[in-house]
Design an enzyme around this catalytic site. Structure first.
Site, PDB file in Angstrom:
ATOM      1  N   TYR A 195      -2.190  -0.719  10.458  1.00  0.00           N
ATOM      2  CA  TYR A 195      -2.217  -1.037   9.026  1.00  0.00           C
ATOM      3  C   TYR A 195      -0.892  -0.636   8.370  1.00  0.00           C
ATOM      4  O   TYR A 195      -0.268  -1.418   7.643  1.00  0.00           O
ATOM      5  CB  TYR A 195      -3.392  -0.316   8.354  1.00  0.00           C
ATOM      6  CG  TYR A 195      -3.563  -0.687   6.897  1.00  0.00           C
ATOM      7  CD1 TYR A 195      -4.160  -1.890   6.552  1.00  0.00           C
ATOM      8  CD2 TYR A 195      -3.117   0.147   5.884  1.00  0.00           C
ATOM      9  CE1 TYR A 195      -4.308  -2.254   5.223  1.00  0.00           C
ATOM     10  CE2 TYR A 195      -3.261  -0.208   4.556  1.00  0.00           C
ATOM     11  CZ  TYR A 195      -3.859  -1.407   4.225  1.00  0.00           C
ATOM     12  OH  TYR A 195      -3.994  -1.768   2.910  1.00  0.00           O
ATOM     13  N   SER A 213       0.877  -1.181   0.000  1.00  0.00           N
ATOM     14  CA  SER A 213       0.000   0.000   0.000  1.00  0.00           C
ATOM     15  C   SER A 213       0.911   1.227   0.000  1.00  0.00           C
ATOM     16  O   SER A 213       2.108   1.104   0.284  1.00  0.00           O
ATOM     17  CB  SER A 213      -0.857  -0.049   1.276  1.00  0.00           C
ATOM     18  OG  SER A 213      -1.198   1.232   1.735  1.00  0.00           O
TER      19      SER A 213
END
Ligand SMILES: NC(=O)c1ccc[n+]([C@@H]2O[C@H](COP(=O)([O-])OP(=O)(O)OC[C@H]3O[C@@H](n4cnc5c(N)ncnc54)[C@H](OP(=O)(O)O)[C@@H]3O)[C@@H](O)[C@H]2O)c1
Length: 266
Positions: A159, A146
């Protein structure tokens, strides 16, 4: 190298988290490039309609159950995949989750939930499949990262830690397994609307704010990832390993941060 660098005919790609979202787009792109598929989800029955869709493209599709937080489930999946197809050539390590909240509110359980799924899960899925890829002297592993693999974002502490870990893991595994003919790369998407983050996209003001700050002036459409996943799965990327490929419309230029200090109009 084959005439078409991107042709995956005769290869099998295993995509984790293929019951919805980006996993399905990755699987479709690989199927269109010629690969047969193994598709996983925690509930095998959730894959039924997608298996039919892939078969309608003329490819084989095998559904398997996999919970990446469960060691036994990972081991059973790897055995079942080998029994079903013999050799898995390509792994897309896509299954993942998030717990979006201010860092001050993150609980012990939130942390474990995200890290166990995104980081520990990605490692042990890769390890179980790589043990088999080694026997064939060939493998393409694509870990899904990501933009948070390389940048910090408020509200995404566990995350971001998991995605930063996935990027680091990619480099370690590339170094470890390159000698066995296995490349390991990280495909890092920017902002794409899916189930995982649909709540954000209900806020029109936020979407306008976001899109204004992405250099290409729009959020990602899942098809924007097709070329990158096929590239990293194919012969075209055979001398590329340990890398993180950001597919983000240019967010990683630092443009998101321009909100803090807008550049002067010239
Ligand atoms: N959307 C974005 O903008 C974006 C950006 C960068 C990175 N990513 C990453 O890309 C991946 C896909 O994202 P998405 O937006 O498509 O997410 P999504 O719509 O929430 O789908 C997540 C997938 O992961 C599977 N999954 C979740 N927990 C699992 C577990 N414990 N074991 C096995 N499978 C599990 C789910 O399958 P079941 O529930 O059926 O098991 C589902 O298929 C994620 O890793 C995400 O972090 C997304």
């Amino acid at each position: 190298m084959s005439k078409n660098f991107f042709d995956l005919t005769g290869q099998v790609a295993l995509v984790t988290g293929a019951s919805r979202g980006l996993g399905q787009y990755f699987a479709r792109a690989l199927a269109r490039a010629g690969a047969d598929l193994i598709l996983t989800s925690r509930k095998q029955e959730d894959l039924a309609s997608f298996v039919a869709e892939i078969e309608a493209l003329g490819r084989k599709a095998t559904p398997l159950a996999l919970d990446v937080r469960d060691q036994g489930s990972i081991e059973r999946m790897a055995v079942a995949a080998e029994e079903a197809v013999g050799q898995v050539h390509i792994l897309v390590n896509n299954a993942g989750c998030n717990a979006r909240k201010p860092a001050l509110d993150v609980s012990w359980d939130d942390w474990n939930f995200v890290l166990d799924t995104n980081l520990r899960g990605s490692f042990f899925v890769a390890q179980n499949l790589a043990r088999r890829m080694v026997k064939h002297g060939y493998g393409r592993i694509i870990n899904i990262g990501s933009v948070t693999s390389v940048f910090g974002y408020a509200g995404l502490a566990p995350y971001g830690a998991s995605r930063g870990g996935v990027r680091q893991l990619t480099m370690s595994l590339a170094d470890d397994w390159g000698r066995h003919g296995i490349t390991v790369n990280c495909l890092a998407p920017g902002w794409f609307r899916t189930e995982q983050n649909k709540v954000l996209y209900e806020d029109k003001e936020w979407v306008a704010y976001l899109e204004d700050r992405i250099p290409v002036k729009r959020a990602g459409q899942p098809h924007d990832l097709d070329g990158a996943v096929v590239f990293l799965a194919s012969e075209a990327s055979r001398y590329i390993t340990g890398q993180t490929l950001l597919v983000d419309g240019g967010i990683s230029t630092g443009a998101m941060r321009a909100t803090v200090a807008k550049p002067p109009k010239t």
